[in-house]
Design a protein around this motif. Structure first.
Motif, PDB file in Angstrom:
ATOM      1  N   ILE A  39       0.839  -1.201   0.000  1.00 39.14           N
ATOM      2  CA  ILE A  39       0.000   0.000   0.000  1.00 39.14           C
ATOM      3  C   ILE A  39       0.875   1.253   0.000  1.00 39.14           C
ATOM      4  CG2 ILE A  39      -1.672   1.373   1.320  1.00 39.14           C
ATOM      5  CD1 ILE A  39      -2.688  -1.295   2.499  1.00 39.14           C
ATOM      6  N   LEU A  40       1.889   1.257   0.854  1.00 44.50           N
ATOM      7  CA  LEU A  40       2.696   2.459   1.060  1.00 44.50           C
ATOM      8  C   LEU A  40       3.870   2.567   0.103  1.00 44.50           C
ATOM      9  CD1 LEU A  40       2.638   2.520   4.964  1.00 44.50           C
ATOM     10  CD2 LEU A  40       1.228   3.832   3.374  1.00 44.50           C
ATOM     11  N   GLU A  41       4.478   1.432  -0.250  1.00 49.54           N
ATOM     12  CA  GLU A  41       5.603   1.477  -1.186  1.00 49.54           C
ATOM     13  C   GLU A  41       5.173   2.052  -2.529  1.00 49.54           C
ATOM     14  OE1 GLU A  41       7.039  -2.482  -1.441  1.00 49.54           O
ATOM     15  OE2 GLU A  41       8.159  -2.409   0.449  1.00 49.54           O
ATOM     16  N   ALA A  42       3.976   1.721  -2.962  1.00 51.31           N
ATOM     17  CA  ALA A  42       3.488   2.172  -4.272  1.00 51.31           C
ATOM     18  C   ALA A  42       3.389   3.685  -4.350  1.00 51.31           C
ATOM     19  CB  ALA A  42       2.131   1.541  -4.562  1.00 51.31           C
ATOM     20  N   ILE A  43       3.169   4.348  -3.212  1.00 54.08           N
ATOM     21  CA  ILE A  43       3.020   5.803  -3.204  1.00 54.08           C
ATOM     22  C   ILE A  43       4.197   6.486  -2.511  1.00 54.08           C
ATOM     23  CG2 ILE A  43       0.507   5.748  -3.401  1.00 54.08           C
ATOM     24  CD1 ILE A  43       0.308   6.136  -0.397  1.00 54.08           C
ATOM     25  N   SER A  44       5.296   5.742  -2.355  1.00 56.85           N
ATOM     26  CA  SER A  44       6.557   6.292  -1.816  1.00 56.85           C
ATOM     27  C   SER A  44       6.409   6.869  -0.405  1.00 56.85           C
ATOM     28  CB  SER A  44       7.118   7.366  -2.767  1.00 56.85           C
ATOM     29  OG  SER A  44       7.327   6.848  -4.056  1.00 56.85           O
ATOM     30  N   ILE A  45       5.649   6.174   0.436  1.00 53.08           N
ATOM     31  CA  ILE A  45       5.466   6.576   1.828  1.00 53.08           C
ATOM     32  C   ILE A  45       6.138   5.542   2.727  1.00 53.08           C
ATOM     33  CG2 ILE A  45       3.775   7.045   3.656  1.00 53.08           C
ATOM     34  CD1 ILE A  45       3.812   9.137   1.428  1.00 53.08           C
ATOM     35  N   ASN A  46       6.799   6.014   3.784  1.00 55.56           N
ATOM     36  CA  ASN A  46       7.484   5.121   4.722  1.00 55.56           C
ATOM     37  C   ASN A  46       6.530   4.061   5.253  1.00 55.56           C
ATOM     38  OD1 ASN A  46       8.413   4.271   7.573  1.00 55.56           O
ATOM     39  ND2 ASN A  46      10.219   5.311   6.760  1.00 55.56           N
ATOM     40  N   LYS A  47       7.003   2.804   5.299  1.00 59.42           N
ATOM     41  CA  LYS A  47       6.133   1.689   5.669  1.00 59.42           C
ATOM     42  C   LYS A  47       5.626   1.763   7.104  1.00 59.42           C
ATOM     43  CE  LYS A  47       9.981  -1.385   6.893  1.00 59.42           C
ATOM     44  NZ  LYS A  47      10.655  -2.666   6.568  1.00 59.42           N
ATOM     45  N   ASN A  48       6.228   2.625   7.927  1.00 57.70           N
ATOM     46  CA  ASN A  48       5.780   2.763   9.314  1.00 57.70           C
ATOM     47  C   ASN A  48       4.687   3.826   9.476  1.00 57.70           C
ATOM     48  OD1 ASN A  48       7.586   0.815  10.376  1.00 57.70           O
ATOM     49  ND2 ASN A  48       9.248   2.308  10.291  1.00 57.70           N
ATOM     50  N   TRP A  49       4.330   4.497   8.389  1.00 60.58           N
ATOM     51  CA  TRP A  49       3.361   5.599   8.493  1.00 60.58           C
ATOM     52  C   TRP A  49       2.043   5.119   9.074  1.00 60.58           C
ATOM     53  CZ3 TRP A  49      -1.440   7.093   6.605  1.00 60.58           C
ATOM     54  CH2 TRP A  49      -1.758   8.448   6.730  1.00 60.58           C
ATOM     55  N   LEU A  50       1.526   4.020   8.588  1.00 59.32           N
ATOM     56  CA  LEU A  50       0.249   3.518   9.091  1.00 59.32           C
ATOM     57  C   LEU A  50       0.364   2.999  10.513  1.00 59.32           C
ATOM     58  CD1 LEU A  50      -1.203   1.731   5.940  1.00 59.32           C
ATOM     59  CD2 LEU A  50      -2.266   3.595   7.206  1.00 59.32           C
ATOM     60  N   THR A  51       1.507   2.413  10.843  1.00 52.10           N
ATOM     61  CA  THR A  51       1.706   1.881  12.189  1.00 52.10           C
ATOM     62  C   THR A  51       1.631   2.988  13.231  1.00 52.10           C
ATOM     63  OG1 THR A  51       3.123   0.149  11.273  1.00 52.10           O
ATOM     64  CG2 THR A  51       3.259   0.545  13.655  1.00 52.10           C
ATOM     65  N   ARG A  52       2.173   4.168  12.897  1.00 55.11           N
ATOM     66  CA  ARG A  52       2.239   5.274  13.855  1.00 55.11           C
ATOM     67  C   ARG A  52       1.091   6.265  13.702  1.00 55.11           C
ATOM     68  NH1 ARG A  52       8.024   5.568  12.173  1.00 55.11           N
ATOM     69  NH2 ARG A  52       7.384   7.361  10.946  1.00 55.11           N
ATOM     70  N   LEU A  69     -12.368   4.437   7.533  1.00 59.78           N
ATOM     71  CA  LEU A  69     -11.186   3.615   7.809  1.00 59.78           C
ATOM     72  C   LEU A  69     -11.430   2.755   9.046  1.00 59.78           C
ATOM     73  CD1 LEU A  69      -8.108   3.293   6.857  1.00 59.78           C
ATOM     74  CD2 LEU A  69      -7.595   4.677   8.876  1.00 59.78           C
ATOM     75  N   ASN A  70     -11.244   1.441   8.893  1.00 58.55           N
ATOM     76  CA  ASN A  70     -11.455   0.528  10.018  1.00 58.55           C
ATOM     77  C   ASN A  70     -10.210   0.365  10.869  1.00 58.55           C
ATOM     78  OD1 ASN A  70     -14.176  -0.105   9.520  1.00 58.55           O
ATOM     79  ND2 ASN A  70     -13.586  -1.575   7.939  1.00 58.55           N
ATOM     80  N   HIS A  71      -9.055   0.493  10.244  1.00 54.05           N
ATOM     81  CA  HIS A  71      -7.781   0.320  10.934  1.00 54.05           C
ATOM     82  C   HIS A  71      -7.715  -1.050  11.628  1.00 54.05           C
ATOM     83  CE1 HIS A  71      -4.302   2.658  13.061  1.00 54.05           C
ATOM     84  NE2 HIS A  71      -3.899   1.586  12.430  1.00 54.05           N
ATOM     85  N   VAL A  72      -8.339  -2.025  11.014  1.00 54.85           N
ATOM     86  CA  VAL A  72      -8.281  -3.397  11.529  1.00 54.85           C
ATOM     87  C   VAL A  72      -7.349  -4.186  10.620  1.00 54.85           C
ATOM     88  CG1 VAL A  72      -9.563  -5.497  12.002  1.00 54.85           C
ATOM     89  CG2 VAL A  72     -10.592  -3.274  12.492  1.00 54.85           C
ATOM     90  N   THR A  73      -6.165  -4.499  11.131  1.00 54.86           N
ATOM     91  CA  THR A  73      -5.189  -5.221  10.325  1.00 54.86           C
ATOM     92  C   THR A  73      -5.297  -6.719  10.579  1.00 54.86           C
ATOM     93  OG1 THR A  73      -3.482  -4.961  12.022  1.00 54.86           O
ATOM     94  CG2 THR A  73      -3.606  -3.280  10.312  1.00 54.86           C
ATOM     95  N   LEU A  74      -4.769  -7.472   9.637  1.00 57.61           N
ATOM     96  CA  LEU A  74      -4.787  -8.920   9.743  1.00 57.61           C
ATOM     97  C   LEU A  74      -3.453  -9.446   9.240  1.00 57.61           C
ATOM     98  CD1 LEU A  74      -6.524 -11.500  10.248  1.00 57.61           C
ATOM     99  CD2 LEU A  74      -7.126 -11.406   7.820  1.00 57.61           C
ATOM    100  N   SER A  75      -2.782 -10.252  10.031  1.00 57.85           N
ATOM    101  CA  SER A  75      -1.507 -10.831   9.619  1.00 57.85           C
ATOM    102  C   SER A  75      -1.773 -12.090   8.797  1.00 57.85           C
ATOM    103  CB  SER A  75      -0.644 -11.161  10.838  1.00 57.85           C
ATOM    104  OG  SER A  75      -0.331  -9.985  11.561  1.00 57.85           O
ATOM    105  N   ALA A  76      -1.238 -12.113   7.594  1.00 63.12           N
ATOM    106  CA  ALA A  76      -1.512 -13.217   6.680  1.00 63.12           C
ATOM    107  C   ALA A  76      -0.219 -13.820   6.153  1.00 63.12           C
ATOM    108  CB  ALA A  76      -2.373 -12.740   5.517  1.00 63.12           C
ATOM    109  N   GLU A  77      -0.279 -15.092   5.825  1.00 61.78           N
ATOM    110  CA  GLU A  77       0.848 -15.800   5.218  1.00 61.78           C
ATOM    111  C   GLU A  77       0.394 -16.380   3.882  1.00 61.78           C
ATOM    112  OE1 GLU A  77       3.964 -18.399   7.353  1.00 61.78           O
ATOM    113  OE2 GLU A  77       2.539 -19.855   6.523  1.00 61.78           O
ATOM    114  N   TYR A  78       1.158 -16.098   2.845  1.00 58.01           N
ATOM    115  CA  TYR A  78       0.761 -16.563   1.512  1.00 58.01           C
ATOM    116  C   TYR A  78       2.008 -16.786   0.655  1.00 58.01           C
ATOM    117  CZ  TYR A  78       1.584 -11.631   0.411  1.00 58.01           C
ATOM    118  OH  TYR A  78       2.140 -10.397   0.274  1.00 58.01           O
ATOM    119  N   THR A  79       1.804 -17.364  -0.506  1.00 54.02           N
ATOM    120  CA  THR A  79       2.911 -17.670  -1.414  1.00 54.02           C
ATOM    121  C   THR A  79       2.602 -17.137  -2.809  1.00 54.02           C
ATOM    122  OG1 THR A  79       3.417 -19.701  -0.201  1.00 54.02           O
ATOM    123  CG2 THR A  79       4.326 -19.506  -2.423  1.00 54.02           C
TER     124      THR A  79
END
Length: 268
Positions: A39-52, A69-79
């Motif tokens: 989400i953030l790399e595509a628009i050249s924004i630091n990856k920690n922006w959403l975290t903080r 904005l829900n701000h509900v994240t989900l940790s996922a594993e995929y290939t």
């Protein structure tokens, strides 16, 4: 500390124009998600922006929440292509809200993505009605801002712009070498794919010029968004006595490297 749980997911490559993403689908719920990094790399924004965001920019956060904005994240594993990835993911609705926020801040990458998705949603609805679909390569081509046929000529650069450019380059305003500076200060935002298409639909002739002006090959919205940038460059050019000085003024104005000049778009 409890070990983070990752939801099992699957993913395929997705292209929006020239931007590549992992299109993630949670196996259990079939919900579509996108990784925070993408989400953030595509628009050249630091990856920690959403975290903080919630703590460092509370007003922005509250504004985005009001927009849904829900701000509900989900940790996922995929290939994808044999590469196992563990990622913090967001819903597609949240992705749209985040990109729309940066679009309104003048972020050029967010603007391109929002433009592509706004048009694509209409195309997708038409495709559903007609039972058609575009391939990945067709989507990449269709998102291009370069037209296949020229628009009727209308004035893009006032005489004042041409005269001031000639003044700082020390070249006659009709000198073909001035075209290099139009590319540097006005058209540097084009992607390699867009430049390649331009060379096909409006090639350089043996005399070094093109049959049609470059701005005749721009989509309507692209030209509209570019016009305020042309005005901004003219204002800076009036204060410059050389091309090098104009480069310094432009970089000071935008606070960025020259190739990202579309950050200067006033897109409201």
């Amino acid at each position: 500390m409890a070990k983070k749980k990752y939801q099992a997911a699957e993913a395929v490559e997705l292209y929006i124009g020239n931007y590549r993403f992992d299109a993630i689908r949670i196996l259990e719920t079939k919900e579509y998600r996108m990784s925070q990094n993408h989400i953030l790399e595509a628009i050249s924004i630091n990856k920690n922006w959403l975290t903080r965001l919630q703590f460092s920019l509370p007003r922005v956060y509250q504004s985005l929440v009001k927009q849904g904005l829900n701000h509900v994240t989900l940790s996922a594993e995929y290939t994808v292509k044999s590469t196992v990835t563990r990622a913090v993911t967001w819903s597609l609705k949240d992705v749209r809200i985040i990109w729309r926020y940066f679009d309104r801040q003048g972020n050029p990458e967010a603007q391109k993505l929002i433009d592509a998705l706004s048009e694509d949603s209409l195309i997708s609805r038409f495709e559903q009605i007609w039972g058609e679909s575009r391939t990945v390569e067709q989507r990449r081509t269709d998102d291009c801002r370069i037209l296949s046929t020229p628009r009727p000529w209308t004035k893009m650069f006032e005489t004042e712009f041409e005269s001031n450019l000639a003044r700082i380059t020390k070249l006659h305003k009709k000198n073909i070498r001035n075209g290099l500076y139009y590319w540097e200060f006005i058209y540097e935002w084009m992607t390699p794919e867009e430049k390649a298409k331009l060379d096909i639909v409006n090639p350089v002739l043996p005399n070094g010029r093109r049959k049609h002006k470059i701005h005749q090959m721009l989509s309507t919205e692209t030209k509209e968004r570019l016009t305020p940038h042309v005005t901004s460059i003219l204002i800076l050019m009036k204060s410059a006595n050389s091309v090098d000085e104009l480069r310094r003024l432009v970089q000071r104005q935008y606070g960025i490297d020259q190739p990202n000049l579309f950050d200067g778009w006033d897109i409201g």
